[in-house]
Write a protein that holds these residues in place. Structure first.
Motif, PDB file in Angstrom:
ATOM      1  N   GLY A  64      41.900  41.403  53.047  1.00 45.14           N
ATOM      2  CA  GLY A  64      41.888  42.694  52.376  1.00 45.14           C
ATOM      3  C   GLY A  64      43.041  43.586  52.800  1.00 45.14           C
ATOM      4  O   GLY A  64      43.387  43.660  53.993  1.00 45.14           O
ATOM      5  N   ARG A  69      40.724  48.461  53.032  1.00 41.14           N
ATOM      6  CA  ARG A  69      39.681  48.302  54.052  1.00 41.14           C
ATOM      7  C   ARG A  69      39.394  49.627  54.752  1.00 41.14           C
ATOM      8  O   ARG A  69      38.227  49.939  55.047  1.00 41.14           O
ATOM      9  CB  ARG A  69      40.101  47.237  55.075  1.00 41.14           C
ATOM     10  CG  ARG A  69      39.921  45.816  54.567  1.00 41.14           C
ATOM     11  CD  ARG A  69      40.254  44.788  55.632  1.00 41.14           C
ATOM     12  NE  ARG A  69      41.685  44.635  55.817  1.00 41.14           N
ATOM     13  CZ  ARG A  69      42.350  44.950  56.908  1.00 41.14           C
ATOM     14  NH1 ARG A  69      41.695  45.462  57.945  1.00 41.14           N
ATOM     15  NH2 ARG A  69      43.647  44.772  56.989  1.00 41.14           N
ATOM     16  N   VAL A  92      37.329  41.547  52.390  1.00 41.19           N
ATOM     17  CA  VAL A  92      37.400  41.851  50.962  1.00 41.19           C
ATOM     18  C   VAL A  92      37.425  40.532  50.207  1.00 41.19           C
ATOM     19  O   VAL A  92      38.189  39.627  50.546  1.00 41.19           O
ATOM     20  CB  VAL A  92      38.645  42.695  50.634  1.00 41.19           C
ATOM     21  CG1 VAL A  92      38.688  43.028  49.138  1.00 41.19           C
ATOM     22  CG2 VAL A  92      38.649  43.982  51.461  1.00 41.19           C
ATOM     23  N   TYR A 243      33.024  42.678  48.842  1.00 42.80           N
ATOM     24  CA  TYR A 243      33.274  42.730  50.282  1.00 42.80           C
ATOM     25  C   TYR A 243      32.046  42.316  51.077  1.00 42.80           C
ATOM     26  O   TYR A 243      30.909  42.350  50.591  1.00 42.80           O
ATOM     27  CB  TYR A 243      33.715  44.133  50.706  1.00 42.80           C
ATOM     28  CG  TYR A 243      32.763  45.242  50.316  1.00 42.80           C
ATOM     29  CD1 TYR A 243      31.693  45.602  51.137  1.00 42.80           C
ATOM     30  CD2 TYR A 243      32.936  45.944  49.120  1.00 42.80           C
ATOM     31  CE1 TYR A 243      30.824  46.619  50.771  1.00 42.80           C
ATOM     32  CE2 TYR A 243      32.078  46.967  48.750  1.00 42.80           C
ATOM     33  CZ  TYR A 243      31.026  47.301  49.586  1.00 42.80           C
ATOM     34  OH  TYR A 243      30.159  48.303  49.221  1.00 42.80           O
ATOM     35  N   GLN A 270      43.293  46.121  44.440  1.00 48.75           N
ATOM     36  CA  GLN A 270      42.879  46.786  45.676  1.00 48.75           C
ATOM     37  C   GLN A 270      43.599  48.120  45.833  1.00 48.75           C
ATOM     38  O   GLN A 270      42.983  49.131  46.204  1.00 48.75           O
ATOM     39  CB  GLN A 270      43.172  45.899  46.887  1.00 48.75           C
ATOM     40  CG  GLN A 270      42.300  44.663  46.988  1.00 48.75           C
ATOM     41  CD  GLN A 270      42.576  43.890  48.261  1.00 48.75           C
ATOM     42  OE1 GLN A 270      42.341  44.381  49.362  1.00 48.75           O
ATOM     43  NE2 GLN A 270      43.082  42.672  48.118  1.00 48.75           N
TER      44      GLN A 270
END
Length: 391
Positions: A64, A69, A92, A243, A270
């Motif tokens: 991730g 995060r 993730v 996640y 993301q």
């Protein structure tokens, strides 16, 4: 020619996704697979447009992107009421589907047993089988879908490695009470069992019910793998951002599994999704109000149609009883309804270990006009069903 793996003989393709294909082939309104027909927040779309024109198009860190995060840890620490380290306690994934699979493969060995509440989201049984584990089913009994404490302990006495907990529940919309969660926690500690949670509907809960994160219970973070995603909360099911949250030693193992399952979730998505993770409380309050309105509108329509159902406490599904139609196969009924009535639902049998054929699942994550049209089409359901099955 060599034979294929035996594990794929023990489950079918997804009935939910199959019903979407059937709905598309007949031009039916898709109230089967649970995704919205409305756009995500404009802030998300604008962020994605900005990211797309930028330079973030290569791999992110496998488990991730750092800023994702960090934003996720800040958000979930607030909601879960426990501190989460973005560097050591998060992976993730490509949706909560991969999160659940990664969790199962991290904790389960072949021949391990896993407790699954029935009815259940269809992926759980397949996850267990693909992990080489054996499901142990515990009944959730209607109309409130409560479990029997003795039956649950009998399942724990078989020495399961993990229990899967979907809360709020798909397909029933059940929200587990504090007392129920404490009972599960007691047995998990007594019999030394992991708990893998699917909490993807964590923000879609209807008064007076409240969602309680299992990992927030005393002593439970250490044995809980919390799985969720951004799909339902922000109406971005196609972004596939999920996640895992768990203690660092579990995350170390989950990162290895995730690395070889998918390598990583999409880096541009993301980056764009960080905007949503920074939304204030007003967003979640409005989300809840919006789904209360949708739920109430849809079940009021079911009332007018004279259909029997269970009122959901959370999530955006409603289970409807089709016993009166005297059709022995709920799958046949759903396929017929998509073709002849123009509305698609999921046969309830896909959610049960037992032979249950009298329930179907609708979802109401749709625009009001879509729900209006679906209810209008369902006005002819009983007449057409009477012609078809002479009930």
């Amino acid at each position: 020619m060599p034979k294929l793996s035996k594990r794929i003989e023990n489950f079918t393709d997804s009935v939910i996704r199959r019903m979407t294909r059937i709905a598309n082939s007949h031009g039916a309104i898709n109230l089967s697979q649970g995704f919205p027909d409305f756009d995500p927040p404009s802030e998300l779309k604008n962020a994605l447009e900005k990211v797309a024109s930028g330079s973030i198009h290569q791999y992110a860190v496998t488990w991730g992107a750092k800023n994702f995060r960090e934003a996720l840890a800040k958000e979930q620490s607030k909601f879960m009421g426990i501190p989460i380290d973005p560097q050591t306690q998060i992976v993730v994934t490509c949706g909560s589907t991969e999160a659940m699979m990664a969790a199962m493969m991290t904790v389960c060995n072949p021949q391990d047993k896993v407790v699954v509440f029935s009815p259940f989201y269809e992926n759980y049984a397949a996850d267990a089988i693909l992990s080489g584990a054996e499901p142990i089913y515990v009944h959730l009994r209607p109309p409130e879908f409560k479990f029997d404490v003795n039956e649950l302990e009998e399942a724990f006495k078989q020495g399961p490695k993990a229990l899967i907990l979907c809360n709020p529940s798909n397909p029933t919309g059940k929200v587990f009470t504090l007392e129920e969660l404490q009972t599960i926690a007691y047995f998990a500690k007594k019999y030394d069992t992991f708990v893998i949670t699917d909490e993807v509907y964590e923000h879609i809960v209807y008064d007076p019910y409240q969602h309680i994160y299992f990992a927030s219970l005393p002593g439970m973070f250490e044995r809980t793998i919390s799985c969720s995603s951004l799909s339902k909360t922000y109406s971005i099911t196609g972004w596939r951002l999920g996640y895992l949250i768990a203690p660092s030693h579990i995350i170390d193992g989950a990162r290895k599994v995730h690395d070889f399952l998918t390598v990583g979730a999409a880096a541009p998505l993301q980056e764009a999704a960080v905007v949503a993770l920074n939304f204030g409380d007003d967003y979640y309050e409005e989300l809840k109000r919006s789904y209360i309105d949708k739920r109430d509108f849809f079940i009021k329509g079911l009332d007018k149609l004279g259909l029997k159902y269970t009122v959901p406490q959370g999530a955006y599904y409603v289970m409807v009883d089709i016993s009166e139609f005297a059709c022995e196969s709920d799958l046949e009924f759903c396929e017929w309804m998509a073709k002849e009535v123009g509305v698609a639902a999921v046969p309830g049998s896909s959610f049960f270990k037992d032979n249950v054929n009298h329930l179907i699942r609708f979802h109401f994550a749709k625009k009001k006009e879509t729900l209006e049209e679906a209810l209008k089409r369902l006005e002819k359901l009983k007449d057409k069903a009477r012609e078809r099955w002479q009930w």
